[in-house]
Every structure is written in C-alpha cells, then in structure tokens.
Design a protein around this motif. Structure first.
Motif, short mmCIF file in Angstrom:
data_model
loop_
_atom_site.label_atom_id
_atom_site.label_comp_id
_atom_site.label_asym_id
_atom_site.label_seq_id
_atom_site.Cartn_x
_atom_site.Cartn_y
_atom_site.Cartn_z
N ASN A 1 0.80 -1.21 0.00
CA ASN A 1 0.00 0.00 0.00
C ASN A 1 0.84 1.27 0.00
OD1 ASN A 1 -1.63 -2.24 1.14
ND2 ASN A 1 -3.25 -0.71 1.04
N ALA B 1 1.53 -1.02 -7.89
CA ALA B 1 0.77 -1.77 -6.89
C ALA B 1 -0.03 -2.87 -7.57
CB ALA B 1 -0.15 -0.83 -6.13
N THR C 1 -4.87 10.13 -2.32
CA THR C 1 -4.29 8.92 -2.90
C THR C 1 -2.78 8.99 -3.11
OG1 THR C 1 -4.71 9.65 -5.20
CG2 THR C 1 -6.48 8.46 -4.08
N ASP D 1 -5.98 4.21 -1.08
CA ASP D 1 -5.37 3.86 -2.36
C ASP D 1 -6.01 4.58 -3.54
OD1 ASP D 1 -3.58 2.05 -1.18
OD2 ASP D 1 -5.09 0.46 -1.18
N PRO E 1 1.60 3.84 -7.12
CA PRO E 1 0.32 3.26 -7.55
C PRO E 1 0.42 2.42 -8.81
CG PRO E 1 -0.01 5.51 -6.81
CD PRO E 1 1.48 5.27 -6.82
N PRO F 1 0.63 8.09 -2.23
CA PRO F 1 1.13 7.03 -1.33
C PRO F 1 1.96 7.57 -0.17
CG PRO F 1 1.48 6.44 -3.64
CD PRO F 1 1.03 7.87 -3.63
#
Length: 578
Positions: free
Chosen positions: A4, A11, A286, A294, A8, A288
């Motif tokens: 997490n 991920a 969002t 997320d 992104p 990170p």
C-alpha cells in the motif's frame, strides 16, 4: 515495503479489476426472494471465468434495511437475511481458493438508529456516556423544539427533507445526512474513531482484503455546523461546503491508515467513495507518501446528464463534457495518485441505457464500446453485477414498482408540491437507484434464475433475451468481451502504466486517446464512435499498420489514415515505439 506504500502504477491493484456484488439481488439459495451468501458461493465459478480479481460486497451486516443495508445495526455480524458468519467464512475461503480477494463495504459516516451505540446515545439523554458519539443539538434559539424551522441548521438530507430529526425524549435533534434512521457518527470523539478502527481490524483479522468506504469524505464537519446557502427553488440550505472534505478529513484518514493498515502483511485495498471530491483533493487522498487511501470514487462524470432540476431531471450527455471530465482526472492523477474507473454501481442507473444505446440494434455493441473506453483509461476498473451482460434500465410502470427510499421520498415530496405524476415517473425511470438493483439475470426462467420465490423487486422483463446462460454460450457476447478486456489489463503494461493523451477533445461523437508506456516501448490507440451513424476519422501518423488488440466490430479493412468507424464501433490498436 508494504504494497500500500508502493507507487500506484506498480501496486497489485493497478492490474486488478473489481466486481461489485449487491448481495440482495445477486443469487438466492434459500427461496426467500432475497439474495444471500450461499448464492454468491454457488456463482463464484462464473466470476472466476470472467477473470475479475477482487469482489466487493455491498453491506451484509445486520440492518433494519431502511436503506437496503447501508443503515447498519451491528458492524460485527451477518444479517440473517444473507446467512451467518460461518457462511461468510466459507465465502471468503472459496474466494481465496480461486485466487480472488474480497473487500467489504465500510459504512461509518452513520449507523442505523437501531445500533446499540445510538440507542445508548439517545436513551442516556444529554448526560449519557455515549451522547457525544453522535451529533446532537438543541433547537434554534427562540424556536419551539419539533416545529418547522426549529432544526439546529437548515441543511437538507440527501434523501429529501431536513437533515435533523427531533427526539422528544431527550429534547434535542440528531443529525442525519441521509435517512432519519441513519444518524451521523461524531468523528470529533476519539472513542468513536477507536471503536471504528477496532471493528476494521476485526474484519481484517478474519481475512478480508480491504474496504470500500462509503461516503468517507463526509465524516468531518465544520465546527459550529453553520447554515448552508439556500439556492433558488429549494426549501433548505446546501450544507455540503460544511461536510464535504471537512477540516479534519485528512487527519482522520491518516489516523485510520496508521491504526488499521500500516505495515499489514497482506495485500489490501482501500477505496473511498467521495461525493463532491475535486482532483486536487483526490491527489492528496491517494498520494502514497501521505498514507491515507489507495483510490477514490468521484462523482463528477455521473452528474453530467443532470438538468437544472437535479438528479431526477435528466438531460442528454454531451460527449465533450464527458471527455473534459474524465480527461481532467486522468491528467490530474497522472503523476501522483490513482483513479477508480466505473460506469455503474448500486447507486447509478444502467450505463447502456444512460450513455449507450439499449435498442436491440446497438445494445451489445454500445455496451462493448463503453467497456472499452473505461477499461483502457489509467486506473482500476470496477464492474457492477450485470454490467458484463449489458443489463439495462427497467420499464417501471408505476411508483408501486419501486423500492428505493431515495426514490420513494422524492416521489412523495414532488407529489405534495403538485408536480405532474408522469413527469416524476419519467425522471425516476431514468435515474432511480432501483435500475441497478433488479435481480441478476442468470437465465430465461420466470425469475431469471435468481430465485424460485417471488423476488423482493421484480426482474427486468428483458431477461428472456439478456442473461448469463445465453452469453456464456456465445463467444461474441458482451460477457466474453469483458473477459478479453480484463485479460488485456492483466498482460499489457501500457494499460496500467502508460500515460494518457486525449485526441480530438472537441469532437462530439469521437472518443479517442493514446496510452504510451516508455518502459515497454508500447503505445495504444483507442477509438470509439459514440453514435448511431458512421464516422470517418483522421488518425495520427504511423498507425496504419498497427496491430488490432480488441474490437467490438470485425475488421472489414485494414486501418487507414482516413478510417471510417461503424455506429458504436470501438477498437484498440498497438504499436511499438522502441
């Protein structure tokens, strides 16, 4: 590093596709007319064949069902309508055995008024231990409690009427942004936050893989709860500036991440439903590095077909408006943050009727076009049950056919104001949430294979021609097209990592864009004709001999510099740039 906290685009959920199940309407295993957990278990192979990675369950917790389960009376159990905790554990195991994940719906802006927290808050009176777990206020100064206009402020509920209900026993009002049976929790109280975090950890310990967080950006309210502006034609004030992304929202979500998700060994997913959220807000939520969530669900694109009268005053969609909106979110979250991609969910009408063409001639083709455009954007796609079959809006005959509280309240309010019945029904047929909630269409039997009893809401009569059994047997069906789109996301890096560039932004019929991934040396071209007439387009240089990855119309000729797209045709091409 926990997943997490990764970039992104790297991920696991950047390659994932999420499938939303509305349990009440998915599959009934015990012949009571209401879907249940065992029914979902029996249909998991269907979802596995589709290829989705994550299942999101709308609420299955105990509830009075004033708002179909979004009014929760116990966060740590299963409503007997749906089964038991043992049934849930069997479902979770069966999902994991098939290599999928399961995400729960987290509804913590409000509870049911039958939750033990609220009954203690109400029955203990102003001096009770849990009074401050909810938002209680006295009547306006100088006003008689319980009389019109005496509410603590002028906010309007999302479900019509004032956002306050008077409790005679304790002599105060409680706030409810939704139904009067959905009192808002007071997130200013640290005990409330701690109780929510403990509940979330309990579900994660049980094995769930994350949460979709219902209206999570409404949990922080402006201190003092000031009046909202009264817009022309409204009886109430617009309180949204005082509770949408309120002053402590980032603090609350960062605390939640720290207390619940930080360092968790499993690959979790957190998505926040956020009405009214802006691109700038979403970048913060969002990012990170900020460790909040997320991805977000935003509502901008599903408000573009609203007329001046609001949700139930529909107007035709202008494609240029859609491109401006989705393009802004693609660009805005291109470097930091992540998009959730959706057309449908339990709160939205069916997209093939809304933005496509649900006539027999173009229903399947326009459904495939809408899927192509959505799934080729940067972000994580969400499929709502039946979307993969091109399920459509319902020809509701009268108000007696509807079940949704928002719909029924709106009809009651407009009728009292003397509005024309047919005009009201026309708006409800277009936009009621019940369009999404009719039973899943499995086959051609009387109730579409959903149940052998009388369903809680009637099945769409078109299930005789639109159903899963027929589409599974047809390799050219909408179902198999979705399956191929999902497989493409799993294997093509440009779909997940590529940058986004809109082409022809001012064209009212063509939706076209490119996705370029420098790391793999791959570029994709997406072309979509949003209309029932042929459309000739001029392609960017160098695409004439590109590879067709997926198309909803068989190619009759190779791609040319001046290429004609058939009605509702969509195609994706690939070329190498290095």
């Amino acid at each position: 590093m926990p997943v997490n906290e990764a970039s992104p685009a790297d991920a696991w959920w950047s390659k994932a596709v999420v499938y939303q199940i509305y349990p009440r309407s998915f599959a009934d295993s015990n012949a009571d007319g209401i879907g249940d957990l065992q029914g979902i278990i029996e249909r998991l192979d269907y979802l596995s064949q589709l290829g989705v990675d994550v299942l999101w369950l709308s609420p299955v917790y105990p509830s009075p069902h004033d708002d179909n389960g979004y009014d929760i009376s116990d966060y740590q159990d299963i409503d007997p309508l749906f089964g038991t905790l043992a049934d849930f554990d069997r479902l979770l195991d069966a999902v994991h055995e098939r290599g999928m994940k399961l995400v729960m719906d987290l509804v913590v802006n409000h509870t049911s008024d039958e939750h033990s927290w609220f009954t203690a808050s109400r029955d203990g009176g102003p001096q009770g231990d849990k009074r401050d777990w909810y938002i209680w206020r006295p009547a306006r100064e100088g006003m008689e409690p319980g009389t019109p206009g005496a509410e603590p402020n002028n906010w309007e509920s999302f479900f019509s009427g004032p956002a306050w209900t008077y409790d005679e026993a304790s002599g105060e009002y409680y706030l409810h942004l939704f139904s009067r049976k959905q009192p808002d929790l007071n997130w200013e109280n640290p005990e409330v936050r701690q109780a929510v975090h403990a509940m979330m950890r309990w579900w994660l310990d049980r094995g769930v893989d994350g949460f979709r967080m219902d209206v999570i950006n409404l949990i922080s309210k402006t201190p003092g709860l000031p009046d909202g502006v009264v817009h022309e034609g409204s009886r109430y004030g617009d309180g949204s500036p005082h509770y949408i992304c309120g002053p402590r929202i980032h603090e609350y979500l960062a605390e939640m991440h720290r207390e619940v998700f930080e360092g968790h060994p499993r690959r979790l997913l957190t998505v926040g439903e956020m009405p009214g959220v802006t691109v700038e807000d979403a970048k913060l939520f969002t990012d990170p590095a900020r460790r909040e969530i997320d991805m977000v669900f935003q509502f901008e694109h599903v408000g573009l077909d609203q007329g001046p009268g609001g949700k139930f005053d529909p107007r035709p969609l202008r494609l240029t408006d859609l491109k401006v909106s989705l393009g802004r979110w693609q660009t805005g979250l291109g470097d930091t943050g992540w998009n959730s991609l959706y057309w449908n969910n339990h709160d939205q009408p069916r997209v093939v009727s809304r933005f496509g063409d649900d006539s027999p001639a173009y229903r399947d083709r326009s459904a495939k076009l809408l899927a192509t455009v959505l799934h080729l954007h940067r972000g994580t796609p969400y499929i709502y049950q039946g979307e993969e079959l091109a399920m459509a809006n319902v020809p509701f005959a009268s108000i007696e056919d509807f079940r949704d509280i928002e719909t029924l309240n709106y009809h009651r309010e407009q009728t009292a104001l003397g509005a024309d019945e047919e005009r009201i029904l026309a708006g409800l047929r277009h936009r009621s949430r019940d369009n999404a909630r009719t039973p899943m269409q499995w086959d051609t039997t009387q109730h579409a294979g959903f149940t052998t009893a009388t369903p809680w809401i009637a099945v769409n009569p078109d299930h005789s021609s639109v159903n899963a059994k027929a589409q599974l047997a047809d390799p050219d069906s909408v179902f198999h097209f979705y399956r191929r789109l999902i497989a493409l996301r799993h294997c093509e890096p440009a779909v997940t990592r590529g940058d986004f560039h809109m082409l022809h932004p001012d064209h009212e019929q063509l939706y076209a864009f490119t996705r370029h991934d420098a790391a793999s040396g791959t570029e994709l071209l997406v072309l979509a004709n949003f209309g029932a007439a042929d459309l000739t387009v001029t392609l960017p240089d160098g695409w004439e001999h590109s590879e067709t990855l997926i198309a909803n119309v068989p190619a009759t000729s190779p791609l040319t510099t001046r290429h004609t797209l058939q009605p509702w045709e969509a195609r994706v091409h690939r070329r190498r740039t290095a």
